[in-house]
Design an enzyme around this catalytic site. Structure first.
Site, PDB file in Angstrom:
ATOM      1  N   ILE A 714      63.561 129.600  -5.887  1.00  0.00           N
ATOM      2  CA  ILE A 714      63.570 130.211  -4.552  1.00  0.00           C
ATOM      3  C   ILE A 714      62.504 131.285  -4.397  1.00  0.00           C
ATOM      4  O   ILE A 714      62.362 131.863  -3.323  1.00  0.00           O
ATOM      5  CB  ILE A 714      64.947 130.814  -4.227  1.00  0.00           C
ATOM      6  CG1 ILE A 714      65.366 131.845  -5.280  1.00  0.00           C
ATOM      7  CG2 ILE A 714      65.992 129.727  -4.093  1.00  0.00           C
ATOM      8  CD1 ILE A 714      66.673 132.539  -4.959  1.00  0.00           C
ATOM      9  N   GLY A 715      61.754 131.575  -5.455  1.00  0.00           N
ATOM     10  CA  GLY A 715      60.713 132.579  -5.316  1.00  0.00           C
ATOM     11  C   GLY A 715      59.936 132.781  -6.597  1.00  0.00           C
ATOM     12  O   GLY A 715      60.405 132.479  -7.690  1.00  0.00           O
ATOM     13  N   GLY A 720      57.639 136.758 -13.071  1.00  0.00           N
ATOM     14  CA  GLY A 720      58.495 135.616 -13.348  1.00  0.00           C
ATOM     15  C   GLY A 720      58.953 134.917 -12.093  1.00  0.00           C
ATOM     16  O   GLY A 720      58.513 135.221 -10.984  1.00  0.00           O
ATOM     17  N   LYS A 738      66.565 135.915 -12.070  1.00  0.00           N
ATOM     18  CA  LYS A 738      65.146 136.257 -12.229  1.00  0.00           C
ATOM     19  C   LYS A 738      64.775 136.086 -13.694  1.00  0.00           C
ATOM     20  O   LYS A 738      65.199 136.856 -14.551  1.00  0.00           O
ATOM     21  CB  LYS A 738      64.908 137.695 -11.769  1.00  0.00           C
ATOM     22  CG  LYS A 738      63.464 138.164 -11.900  1.00  0.00           C
ATOM     23  CD  LYS A 738      63.327 139.596 -11.395  1.00  0.00           C
ATOM     24  CE  LYS A 738      61.907 140.113 -11.528  1.00  0.00           C
ATOM     25  NZ  LYS A 738      61.790 141.507 -11.042  1.00  0.00           N
ATOM     26  N   ASP A 843      56.853 150.012  -5.560  1.00  0.00           N
ATOM     27  CA  ASP A 843      56.376 148.706  -5.075  1.00  0.00           C
ATOM     28  C   ASP A 843      57.167 148.269  -3.847  1.00  0.00           C
ATOM     29  O   ASP A 843      57.656 147.137  -3.770  1.00  0.00           O
ATOM     30  CB  ASP A 843      56.479 147.663  -6.189  1.00  0.00           C
ATOM     31  CG  ASP A 843      55.639 146.422  -5.886  1.00  0.00           C
ATOM     32  OD1 ASP A 843      54.738 146.512  -5.035  1.00  0.00           O
ATOM     33  OD2 ASP A 843      55.882 145.369  -6.502  1.00  0.00           O
TER      34      ASP A 843
END
Length: 1021
Positions: A714-715, A720, A738, A843
């Site tokens: 999904i991403g 990673g 993740k 971030d």
């Protein structure tokens, strides 16, 4: 003529007795009909087994007239007809015979609280005189017979707590004299019949706990005598305003439905006689009306589980009869310091027993006036808010408390010693706060204490020995604190009723007490991540009820005791990250229900037994293990043949090896020292990564993501990939996994940093970590992963920048963008100002903001985050804050970082300002149009205030244009819209100022955005 012999008197006695019996036995045909009906009814009610001689039906026989039978009531005026059956609570277990329809003089049938089964006989419809039909609390089934509509004199109908199906028969419209209908707790369905509005005498209507649906509308309009309305636990929907004209209502129970809308501002006019208001677990929104305080007879308000917002009125103290106030699971509170000012007013409610305020947005300090409640207060629940300050010493004055729940707040200070005065307390929940100091010894006075939860604080010292006085204790959780020393064995010796014990993530040391093996009720024992040493006590095998045993992350040595195999109910066993040696006990293979077994990172050797549930087994980091199931991917075991003589090759091998013995011994010693140091370092890292979370195995994550399938991807991130998965222990709830790409430079540090940061934080607008995994994959490579809550609406970047073909499905309205801006601001405020050590995210950008089912924003990805140690303006201790290692993302990184400035909260505020401008314009800061010295800030700055419509996202312009056209005064509304658009842009520009000292502080930004939100809602209300 017949002559009689007078001499034998006994013949006269027989003749006279016979005449007497014949005369007494003579009954009318109607009475005989009732008797036969009763006898048939008795046979059905007795069921498969006759009642005991003392039972109600034991008197039902032919020796006496039926009017003398227990439970049978006959009419007066010389009549001997059955008018009532009163057999409630007589343990009857049979069926209700149709013969009951032959008792035509019946006025009342009372058969409640039995175990009757079968259908309700339709023959009851023959009872034209029937006024009372009570069949509640049985096991009757089938439909309610329509024939009951013939009982036109019926006043009270009670069929609740059965298994009846279907709906309320439409023919019941003829029962116009009904004053009570009670069908609670069945399986009835359908809508509320419209004929009910014709029942002008109806006083009580109980429809709760069924499957009714639809809107109420005018189904019960005109019921001027209705006092009680109970429709809870159904599927009703729509607004409840049809109830507002029922001014006679006193008890209103509409909880657990899908009603919508706001509560009436004039509740006192809508329900002037209300004494019990329950509208919990619906979809009500808006504020809690201050007019509630005018309902002088009100004893209970149950409003939990809705979307109520805003402040709680300060005038509820006028409700002198209030016993219960339940407002939990809403969004009440303004996140301001005076959110709890209403507490002072409530102390005037001297009858209050339950105050439930948990799971809201209350902020500010816990007021000292909380100690002014009377001893009648039994439950005080304020968990899962943002309450600060210390627990007032006056809490000890609430001597009537049974439950105190302050968990998941930001309380600080120490646990007051006065808490020992709460001698009636059975549950104490203070977990997930910032409490410090020791656990007060006065806690030993709480001899009725069943549950004690103090986890995730900063408590130090040890468990006080006085806790041994709490002999009824069932649950104790002191995990994730700073407790140390030897675990007091004499305390747990006396807690024989203990079911759950969690002392994990502390600093306990020494030998682990063997006393836990004597606690036969113990179900869960978690002693992981302490400093226990020595051997695992074999006595643990005597704890016959144990299902979950976690002793990972300690320094246990020796072998795994085979007695663990006696724990036949064991489901979870984690002994990883210790110094255990020897073989894995074969007895573990005999535990049929073992679902998770983690023995990784020990010194185990030999053959792995054939375990039944291989998917939940981890033995990584034990290089001397062999065999086992193929899924473990261990090398096969080599079994040597027995023999008396050594082969020639063996002799040569032994001779050669002897040459190297002295060299080998020294090498082994060096390797042993190196291995222990390396393993200790690795264990410290693993403990640091996993502290605060229950880790999962690689095998579990492999299974959850279907082998990290591309279809579940999904991403992709800098360090990673993220996969969607289903973890079994979360009951099918999706998670986001993740997986770190450890080949990328900095990925391992990112993993460590993210775990370190996330274990310190808890906020509704931060992405919640569920667990972590630091292990080896099936190929023996290092594997690291984080498991988060799954956010169904993806990230903000993907929603902001949909392609043109997707614009029709776009969901980011202006109102939602403002909400997201506030959510992200609150997250930053918490990180910068709400944590013990401030945290700088480093971030912040749209792709790191995730949106849940309700479009609530959660800030995630703390891989670059830093702890900020600021003492008097000077950096001290901790980690380096040099920006040299900070990468961030181009377009969002504060300009001073590029010039070597240190990381600071002001850098996050700059990123936040860029995010706000991106939200309102729909343009990324790296847009191709921003070149030749133009930035997103200058692009916006030159457009305010006169040309703001030229920079705002076109979708928002269209949205506002359509909304303005629906208003009565469009020109005025347009000016207002321009004003709050300009205000939004100005907040973004101010936050994204070039110089850190010129940037708006985060709390001021949040206040401005909330003001914009209020103006927006007031404009389009």
């Amino acid at each position: 003529m017949c002559r009689l012999n007078m001499r034998p008197t006994w013949r006269w006695i027989i003749i006279l007795s016979t005449i007497s019996v014949v005369c007494s036995a003579s009954t009318s045909p109607e009475e005989e009909n009732d008797r036969l009906a009763l006898m048939t009814l008795r046979d059905g009610l007795m069921g498969s087994g006759a009642p005991s001689p003392g039972g109600a039906l034991s008197s039902w026989n032919n020796s006496v007239h039926f009017c003398q039978w227990q439970g049978v009531v006959c009419g007066g005026d010389g009549l001997k007809r059955v008018i009532s059956l009163e057999l409630s609570g007589q343990m009857l277990s049979g069926t209700l015979s149709p013969s009951i329809g032959n008792l035509t003089f019946l006025e009342g049938v009372f058969l409640s609280n039995n175990s009757l089964r079968g259908d309700v006989p339709k023959e009851i419809g023959n009872l034209g005189r029937l006024q009372f039909l009570f069949l509640r609390q049985n096991s009757l089934q089938g439909r309610i017979p329509a024939e009951l509509s013939n009982c036109t004199n019926l006043l009270r109908l009670s069929l609740s707590h059965n298994n009846l199906t279907g709906g309320i028969p439409s023919q019941f419209g003829s029962l116009l004299q009904l004053i009570q209908i009670d069908v609670i707790n069945n399986n009835l369905a359908g809508e509320v019949p419209t004929f009910l509005r014709n029942f002008s005498s109806l006083n009580q209507l109980f429809l709760g706990h069924n499957q009714f649906h639809g809107e109420i509308r005018d189904s019960i309009q005109g019921l001027s005598k209705l006092v009680t309305l109970s429709v809870e636990s159904n599927s009703f929907s729509g607004a409840v305003f049809p109830l507002h004209n029922l001014s006679s209502l006193q008890i209103i129970e509409i909880s657990d439905n899908s009603f919508t809308g706001a509560l009436a501002p004039d509740m006192d006019a809508a329900f002037p006689k209300a004494s019990f208001l329950s509208f919990a677990r619906n979809h009500f929104i808006g504020a809690l009306p201050p007019s509630l305080s005018n309902l002088s007879g009100l004893s209970a308000i149950q409003a939990q589980g809705n979307g109520l917002a805003g402040r709680v009125p300060d005038n509820l103290g006028k409700l002198s009869n209030l016993v219960m106030l339940q407002l939990g699971n809403n969004i009440l509170g303004s996140e301001k310091s005076n959110d709890l000012s209403f507490i002072h007013s409530l102390t005037n409610c001297t009858k209050l027993k339950r105050l439930i305020l948990g799971n809201n947005r209350f902020s500010g300090q816990l007021p000292d006036s909380i100690g002014n409640f009377t001893s009648d207060l039994q439950a005080l629940v304020m968990g899962s808010n943002s309450i600060t300050g210390s627990i007032p010493e006056g809490i000890g004055e609430l001597s009537g408390l049974y439950v105190i729940h302050f968990a998941s707040n930001s309380l600080s200070g120490t646990i007051p010693n006065s808490i020992g005065k709460l001698t009636k307390i059975s549950e104490m929940h203070l977990q997930e706060n910032n409490l410090r100091g020791g656990i007060p010894s006065s806690i030993g006075n709480l001899t009725n204490l069943l549950q004690l939860s103090l986890s995730m604080n900063s408590l130090d010292g040890n468990i006080p020995k006085t806790l041994a006085n709490c002999k009824s204790m069932e649950i104790i959780d002191v995990s994730r604190n700073l407790l140390h020393g030897n675990l007091p064995e004499d305390v747990f010796t006396r807690l024989q009723d203990l079911i759950y014990c969690n002392i994990s993530h502390n600093s306990y040391n020494g030998m682990f007490p063997s006393v836990f093996g004597k606690l036969r009720a113990l179900n869960t024992l978690d002693a992981s991540y302490n400093n226990f040493s020595g051997e695992i006590p074999a006595q643990l095998g005597d704890s016959s009820s144990l299902e979950f045993l976690n002793m990972a992350g300690n320094s246990f040595n020796g072998s795994i005791p085979g007695s663990v195999g006696r724990l036949r109910g064991l489901k979870w066993l984690d002994l990883s990250n210790n110094n255990l040696s020897g073989a894995i006990p074969k007895e573990l293979a005999d535990i049929a229900g073992l679902e998770n077994l983690n023995l990784s990172f020990n010194h185990l050797k030999g053959e792995v037994p054939l375990l039944k549930n291989v998917a939940g087994v981890s033995v990584a980091g034990n290089i001397n293990l062999c065999g086992g199931s193929p899924e473990l991917q261990l090398h096969p075991c080599v079994h040597q043949k027995k023999g008396n003589a050594l082969s020639r090759k063996a002799v040569i091998a032994i001779t050669l090896s002897a040459v190297f013995v002295s060299i080998s011994l020294s090498m082994v010693a060096l390797l042993f020292i190196f291995h222990n140091n390396r393993r200790k370092h690795k264990k410290d890292q693993v403990e640091d990564w996993a502290k605060g979370y229950q880790r999962v195995t690689y095998a579990q994550l492999f299974k959850a993501t279907e082998g990290f399938a591309e279809a579940n991807l999904i991403g992709r991130g800098g360090f990673g990939d993220v996969y969607r998965g289903i973890l079994d222990q979360d009951e099918g709830k999706p998670v986001a996994v993740k997986v770190l790409n450890l080949l990328k430079h900095g990925a391992s540090k990112s993993f460590t940093a993210e775990c370190r940061i996330l274990r310190r934080t808890r906020h509704r607008n931060l992405l919640s970590i569920i667990t972590s995994c630091s292990s080896l994959d099936y190929k023996g490579n290092d594997f690291k992963a984080l498991v988060f809550e799954f956010m169904s609406n993806g990230n903000l970047d993907s929603l902001l920048h949909l392609s043109d073909t997707q614009n029709e499905a776009r969901v980011l309205t202006l109102a939602k963008r403002i909400e997201i801006a506030i959510d992200v601001g609150c997250a930053l405020d918490y990180l910068h100002n709400g944590c013990e050590t401030p945290i700088v995210h480093c971030d912040l950008k749209p792709s790191n903001i995730l949106l849940d089912d309700d479009m609530v924003a959660h800030v995630g990805d703390f891989g670059l985050a830093k702890l900020f140690h600021d003492v008097g303006g000077n950096l001290s201790g901790g980690e380096s804050l040099s920006s040299a290692a900070v990468k961030g993302t181009i377009g969002y990184v504060a300009p001073e970082y590029g010039m070597g400035a240190e990381v600071s909260p002001q850098g996050d505020i700059y990123s936040y300002g860029i995010l706000l401008l991106e939200l309102i314009t729909g343009r990324r800061p790296t847009d191709d149009n921003f070149n030749d010295g133009m930035s997103i800030q200058s692009f916006c700055r030159r457009a305010v205030p006169d040309h703001v419509d030229e920079i705002v996202d076109g979708l928002l312009v269209n949205e506002l244009h359509e909304a303005i056209l629906t208003q009565r005064n469009p020109e005025e509304i347009k000016l207002q819209c321009v004003a709050f658009l300009v205000s939004f842009v100005e907040v973004g520009i101010s936050c994204a100022a070039e110089s850190p000292r010129d940037r708006m502080d985060i709390q001021s930004a949040i206040r401005s955005l909330k003001g914009i939100k209020e103006k927006y809602h007031s404009t389009f209300k």
